[in-house]
Design an enzyme around this catalytic site. Sequence first.
Site, short mmCIF file in Angstrom:
data_model
loop_
_atom_site.label_atom_id
_atom_site.label_comp_id
_atom_site.label_asym_id
_atom_site.label_seq_id
_atom_site.Cartn_x
_atom_site.Cartn_y
_atom_site.Cartn_z
CG HIS A 77 23.24 28.80 12.41
ND1 HIS A 77 23.24 30.06 12.64
CD2 HIS A 77 24.41 27.91 12.58
CE1 HIS A 77 24.66 30.31 12.97
NE2 HIS A 77 25.31 29.21 12.82
CB CYS A 87 32.06 27.84 16.47
SG CYS A 87 31.88 27.90 18.40
CG HIS A 105 28.83 26.33 10.79
ND1 HIS A 105 29.71 27.47 10.68
CD2 HIS A 105 27.95 26.80 11.65
CE1 HIS A 105 29.12 28.34 11.77
NE2 HIS A 105 28.27 27.76 12.27
CG ASP A 132 28.74 32.06 13.32
OD1 ASP A 132 29.74 31.43 13.65
OD2 ASP A 132 27.57 30.93 12.95
CG ASN A 159 27.60 30.94 9.66
OD1 ASN A 159 28.34 31.49 10.19
ND2 ASN A 159 26.51 30.20 10.33
#
Length: 280
Positions: A199, A232, A201, A11, A241
């Site tokens: 998860h 992304c 960000h 990521d 993240n």
Amino acid sequence: MIRITEVGPRDGLQTEKTLIPTDIKVAFVDALSAAGFEEIEVSSFVSPKWIPQLADAGEVFARIQRRPGVRYLALVPNQAGLERAREAQVDKIAVFTAASETFTRRNINATIAESLERLRPVVATAGVPVRGYVSTAFHCPYEGPIDPAAVVRVCDDVMALGCDELSIGDTIGKATPDEVSTLLDRLIPRFGADRLVMHFHDTFGRAVANARRSADLGVTRFDASAGGIGGCPYAPGATGNVATQALVDLFGTATGIDRAQLDRASGLIAPYLRPAPPAG
Ligand code: HMG
Ligand code: MG
């Protein structure tokens, strides 16, 4: 015990425009392997036309030094990706869809329903543990706030494919702790806290507060990227993240992560990343 899956090599790097040498990616993963993670997401076996930065996924897997006790995983979008992942001898795969139709179309060129059908044979024949990512679980860059009921439906569908766990993505970092509570109040009784991974960000600086709220509700598993790198490419404006360092600061020795070694890994990759855009 808090378990962090380090997703920086995947990521963290997937949005980088300048190609990072494979050697550096390998050194980054090797440094992370020495930091005490049980799981590291190394790369993606997606279309190199869509994510050129990770086109060398097979080579990275071939060259990392695998540490006993560490699982090395990779994203897989379809059957072709599964073949490549098999060849690379990944320990675990991660399949992915989302709770928003528009994001799903932009990210993987499919409707949510099509994405599930595409993933069905992948999960059924994976032969290794499978993580299922559900992106845009709170907000979508194109559709705005997402109804928790829609997220629950997609989570049900992803688990029905045979996934072992769900990673719930706040893809654009817009969730608030109260929104996290609202969703987790539905997901925890349904799937169990031990099968949920959060998860976050950190686009709006709320990722640590969101992780704290999740832990208060019983979640023990989180994704994070060393140094907070990433985003992304199909979620405009999204930044990285939550930094792994921030979660280590938050949860301390319960993470089992060696902070000095983690910082060494971050220092190794930092010179190869494009400078952050000016604030404001
Ligand atoms: P498509 O263009 O609809 O499908 O892409 P296609 O089958 O026509 O494939 C296009 C080309 O790619 C073809 O090559 C295929 O052979 C090739 P051509 O015939 O044009 O020469 N191809 C592949 N090559 C290697 N490996 C493969 C593969 N598949 C196709 N696996 C597809 C559909 C799903 C493939 C594409 O949209 C894709 O790869 N998308 C990935 C996007 C992505 O990786 N996004 C970031 C990850 S998700 C994320 O970051 C969110 C997350 O962090 C959680 C959160 O924060 O919320 C997980
Ligand atoms: Mg992400």
